[in-house]
Design an enzyme around this catalytic site. Structure first.
Site, PDB file in Angstrom:
ATOM      1  N   GLU A 288     -13.643   2.229  16.708  1.00 61.15           N
ATOM      2  CA  GLU A 288     -14.889   2.906  17.106  1.00 61.15           C
ATOM      3  C   GLU A 288     -15.275   2.396  18.482  1.00 61.15           C
ATOM      4  OE1 GLU A 288     -16.079   5.549  15.720  1.00 61.15           O
ATOM      5  OE2 GLU A 288     -14.396   5.359  14.341  1.00 61.15           O
ATOM      6  N   CYS A 322     -24.383   1.906  21.058  1.00 57.68           N
ATOM      7  CA  CYS A 322     -23.369   2.932  21.350  1.00 57.68           C
ATOM      8  C   CYS A 322     -23.999   4.307  21.192  1.00 57.68           C
ATOM      9  CB  CYS A 322     -22.189   2.773  20.404  1.00 57.68           C
ATOM     10  SG  CYS A 322     -22.708   2.664  18.702  1.00 57.68           S
TER      11      CYS A 322
HETATM   12  P1  NAP Z   1     -15.789  -5.146  24.074  1.00 57.55           P
HETATM   13  O1  NAP Z   1     -15.916  -5.865  25.339  1.00 57.55           O
HETATM   14  O2  NAP Z   1     -14.751  -4.094  23.956  1.00 57.55           O
HETATM   15  O3  NAP Z   1     -15.579  -6.257  22.941  1.00 57.55           O
HETATM   16  C1  NAP Z   1     -15.498  -5.927  21.583  1.00 57.55           C
HETATM   17  C2  NAP Z   1     -14.714  -6.986  20.854  1.00 57.55           C
HETATM   18  O4  NAP Z   1     -13.368  -6.954  21.321  1.00 57.55           O
HETATM   19  C3  NAP Z   1     -15.213  -8.399  21.100  1.00 57.55           C
HETATM   20  O5  NAP Z   1     -15.096  -9.136  19.911  1.00 57.55           O
HETATM   21  C4  NAP Z   1     -14.250  -8.907  22.148  1.00 57.55           C
HETATM   22  O6  NAP Z   1     -14.122 -10.302  22.164  1.00 57.55           O
HETATM   23  C5  NAP Z   1     -12.964  -8.260  21.687  1.00 57.55           C
HETATM   24  N1  NAP Z   1     -11.911  -8.184  22.696  1.00 57.55           N
HETATM   25  C6  NAP Z   1     -12.015  -8.248  24.040  1.00 57.55           C
HETATM   26  N2  NAP Z   1     -10.795  -8.130  24.599  1.00 57.55           N
HETATM   27  C7  NAP Z   1      -9.903  -7.992  23.595  1.00 57.55           C
HETATM   28  C8  NAP Z   1      -8.492  -7.803  23.520  1.00 57.55           C
HETATM   29  N3  NAP Z   1      -7.725  -7.744  24.602  1.00 57.55           N
HETATM   30  N4  NAP Z   1      -7.919  -7.682  22.302  1.00 57.55           N
HETATM   31  C9  NAP Z   1      -8.660  -7.725  21.181  1.00 57.55           C
HETATM   32  N5  NAP Z   1     -10.000  -7.900  21.193  1.00 57.55           N
HETATM   33  C10 NAP Z   1     -10.614  -8.015  22.380  1.00 57.55           C
HETATM   34  O7  NAP Z   1     -17.170  -4.441  23.656  1.00 57.55           O
HETATM   35  P2  NAP Z   1     -18.613  -5.110  23.575  1.00 57.55           P
HETATM   36  O8  NAP Z   1     -19.125  -5.339  24.950  1.00 57.55           O
HETATM   37  O9  NAP Z   1     -18.599  -6.246  22.630  1.00 57.55           O
HETATM   38  O10 NAP Z   1     -19.458  -3.956  22.875  1.00 57.55           O
HETATM   39  C11 NAP Z   1     -19.994  -2.883  23.566  1.00 57.55           C
HETATM   40  C12 NAP Z   1     -19.121  -1.655  23.395  1.00 57.55           C
HETATM   41  O11 NAP Z   1     -18.975  -1.351  22.011  1.00 57.55           O
HETATM   42  C13 NAP Z   1     -19.724  -0.403  24.015  1.00 57.55           C
HETATM   43  O12 NAP Z   1     -18.703   0.324  24.631  1.00 57.55           O
HETATM   44  C14 NAP Z   1     -20.280   0.346  22.804  1.00 57.55           C
HETATM   45  O13 NAP Z   1     -20.418   1.731  22.996  1.00 57.55           O
HETATM   46  C15 NAP Z   1     -19.253   0.025  21.779  1.00 57.55           C
HETATM   47  N6  NAP Z   1     -19.762   0.200  20.428  1.00 57.55           N
HETATM   48  C16 NAP Z   1     -19.325   1.277  19.699  1.00 57.55           C
HETATM   49  C17 NAP Z   1     -19.816   1.493  18.432  1.00 57.55           C
HETATM   50  C18 NAP Z   1     -19.339   2.666  17.606  1.00 57.55           C
HETATM   51  O14 NAP Z   1     -19.600   2.702  16.414  1.00 57.55           O
HETATM   52  N7  NAP Z   1     -18.659   3.626  18.188  1.00 57.55           N
HETATM   53  C19 NAP Z   1     -20.766   0.624  17.895  1.00 57.55           C
HETATM   54  C20 NAP Z   1     -21.190  -0.466  18.660  1.00 57.55           C
HETATM   55  C21 NAP Z   1     -20.684  -0.671  19.928  1.00 57.55           C
HETATM   56  P3  NAP Z   1     -14.808 -11.198  23.328  1.00 57.55           P
HETATM   57  O15 NAP Z   1     -16.263 -11.032  23.136  1.00 57.55           O
HETATM   58  O16 NAP Z   1     -14.301 -12.554  23.055  1.00 57.55           O
HETATM   59  O17 NAP Z   1     -14.315 -10.635  24.632  1.00 57.55           O
END
Ligand code: NAP
Length: 519
Positions: A288, A322
């Site tokens: 997601e 999101c």
């Molecule tokens: P993110 O930067 O993509 O991080 C999400 C998770 O992925 C974190 O636990 C992060 O760990 C981890 N991660 C980072 N790099 C990775 C890699 N190479 N391999 C595996 N995991 C990795 O997103 P965020 O800033 O936490 O969240 C905001 C985003 O989430 C926005 O784009 C929002 O729209 C989206 N979101 C979507 C939904 C939905 O239901 N569609 C709901 C909520 C949020 P680290 O923190 O250690 O980097």
């Protein structure tokens, strides 16, 4: 177990009631006194200290460290997958009713510690009191809802009975999975993804966001207290860029359940698709991702309600949902009065530390996020007309004024790219058809709303507005478990519909068994 009452959403605490307010103040005080505590890693029964530590900060008061966490290395990430993989045969054969009982216990513990969790969310994620309360309530909802769903799926499934055969279909778990949640619903999303995987009989390595590891550590305590076995799940705190690839690529990883940004989601999807030596399955990816959600405001609508809906959707939790509205697409006939009312209200929004209940908006999550958002605001000033905000706010934390940029073209970056902060682009549409066209002019398709009194236009929107969660005459945030199964189209993800009847099936596979009977 058979007599579980029907699922009901967890009621929200009303903080205007003095006793509730006092209880929350007390919880904030108690949680504050635990700041700076160190949290080690646990793999199976072993607690591990590493040299590399992560300090999670309070975004409202950045001089305060909420928790200090030992970060995993790639070697520990490998061990974590091996450990939960080894435990899978035990956990997958634990009767579903027992797993469900543990999950209901986890819900009870969360309910008992609700204000404490509210307080952790206020401090570590910068949520205001009501936003924190909604997050914790949703986490409880996921536990209660998936417990009931698991009972349904563990029971007999309807298949055609052939003459001379006894035909059966049972759902079995997948294996050892990796769960990777974001920071913005640091309890609800983390809990929903994790317990869905566990209650269906899978084992889990949970890698929390580096922004909100303390909330994750507190929930890991709840799982252990509820009886979930140490071998069945590991909370592996660590940087996604350091351990993410290892977890995803491991040949014993059976599935990855991810919520976060588009780019990380796409990378996971790509890596998981490459078969590793010794791998004997196709990994399942549940992803997601981001959103660029629009609210369409029709000429024939209740203007005040539309203004209120856009405002709350755009600036609630500082636009870091999101589902947040980041594009308001408004019919030319009411464009100016709408904009005027909206800008006036946005300018009056109180912004400041989220522990102060007088603030409607708290800080954004981090210094990096603040800088990215401010950069987008500068881009937006060139792409449109600034009508509110447009700058950071001084103070003890990462504050940004609610920002509105009007007259934005659909080709503009701030119309197309996810900013994930309190920045709203407003665009003028010639008519309703044009407004729908603009709303769909996006690679994302997560949430959307339409304000209109015209039934024919709402019908058209139902047919044509291409989003996973569509709302009429209400805000586009605040999906409720059970009522609004949540997940998006296109680059918003695999449309997994969390909190709905299809969700647990993503963590299961169906086995058909046919037995010859009689002669
Ligand atoms: P993110 O930067 O993509 O991080 C999400 C998770 O992925 C974190 O636990 C992060 O760990 C981890 N991660 C980072 N790099 C990775 C890699 N190479 N391999 C595996 N995991 C990795 O997103 P965020 O800033 O936490 O969240 C905001 C985003 O989430 C926005 O784009 C929002 O729209 C989206 N979101 C979507 C939904 C939905 O239901 N569609 C709901 C909520 C949020 P680290 O923190 O250690 O980097």
């Amino acid at each position: 177990m058979q007599n579980l009452p029907e699922f009901r959403n967890e009621p929200y605490t009303d903080f205007s009631v003095p006793s509730n307010r006092q209880a929350m103040e007390q919880a904030l005080g108690e949680v504050h006194s635990q700041f700076g505590h160190e949290y080690q890693l646990r793999i199976g029964r072993e607690w591990i200290a590493t040299d590399d530590k992560l300090r999670s900060l309070n975004p409202s008061h950045t001089s305060e460290a909420v928790g200090v966490h030992h970060k995993a290395t790639p070697e520990l990430a490998n061990r974590a997958v091996e450990c939960v993989h080894a435990y899978f045969p035990v956990w997958s054969r634990t009767p579903a009713e027992e797993r469900v009982r543990m999950l209901l216990d986890a819900a009870r513990i969360l309910r008992r510690r609700k204000m404490e969790f509210d307080a952790w969310l206020v401090y570590e994620a910068g949520k205001t009191w009501p936003e924190a309360e909604a997050d914790v309530s949703e986490a409880i909802d996921f536990c209660e809802y998936y417990a009931r769903e698991m009972l349904r799926l563990a029971g007999p499934q309807k298949v055609v009975q052939l003459p001379g055969e006894q035909d059966e279909l049972v759902y079995i778990p997948l294996g050892a999975g990796v769960v990777i949640p974001p920071w913005n619903f640091p309890l609800a999303i983390l809990v929903g993804m994790t317990v869905a995987a566990l209650v269906t009989g899978n084992t889990v390595v949970l890698k929390p966001s580096s922004e909100t590891p303390t909330i994750a550590a507190k929930f890991a305590e709840v799982l252990l207290e509820a009886g979930f076995p140490e071998g069945g799940f590991t909370l592996l705190t660590g940087s996604g860029s350091a351990v993410g690839d290892v977890l995803v690529e491991h040949p014993k990883t059976r599935f990855v359940c991810f919520t976060g940004s588009r780019d990380v989601g796409l990378r996971i999807n790509e890596l998981a698709a490459r078969t590793q030596t010794g791998q004997v399955w196709i990994k399942r990816v549940i992803a997601e991702m981001g959103g660029k959600d629009a609210i369409v405001v029709d000429a024939d609508c209740d203007l005040d309600k539309a203004v209120e809906g856009v405002l709350v959707s755009a600036f609630g939790y500082q636009g870091q949902k999101c589902s947040a509205c980041s594009r308001a697409i408004v019919d030319a006939k009411i464009y100016e009065p709408f904009l005027e009312k909206l800008a006036q209200k946005a300018k009056a929004i109180p912004v400041g530390p989220s522990d102060d209940p007088g603030n409607f908006m708290g800080p954004v999550i981090s210094a990096n996020a603040r800088q990215t958002i401010l950069d987008y605001i500068e881009i937006g000033k060139k792409e449109g007309r600034l009508v509110a905000g447009g700058r950071g706010r001084e103070g003890t934390g990462y504050f940004i004024a609610p920002t509105i940029i009007a007259d934005v073209d659909s080709k503009a970056r701030i119309f197309q790219e996810e900013i994930f902060g309190p920045v709203l682009a407003v665009t003028k549409a010639r008519d309703f058809e044009h407004a729908l066209e603009l709303a769909n002019d996006s690679q994302y398709g997560l949430t959307g709303a339409v304000y209109s009194k015209d039934p024919e236009r709402l019908r058209k929107a139902k047919e044509q507005f291409h989003v996973g969660n569509l709302y009429f005459n209400r805000k586009c945030t605040g999906a409720m478990v059970g009522a609004h199964p949540f997940g998006g189209f296109n680059m918003s993800g695999t449309d997994s519909k969390a909190g709905g009847p299809d969700y647990l099936l993503l963590f299961l596979q169906a086995k058909s068994i046919a037995r010859k009977v009689g002669a």
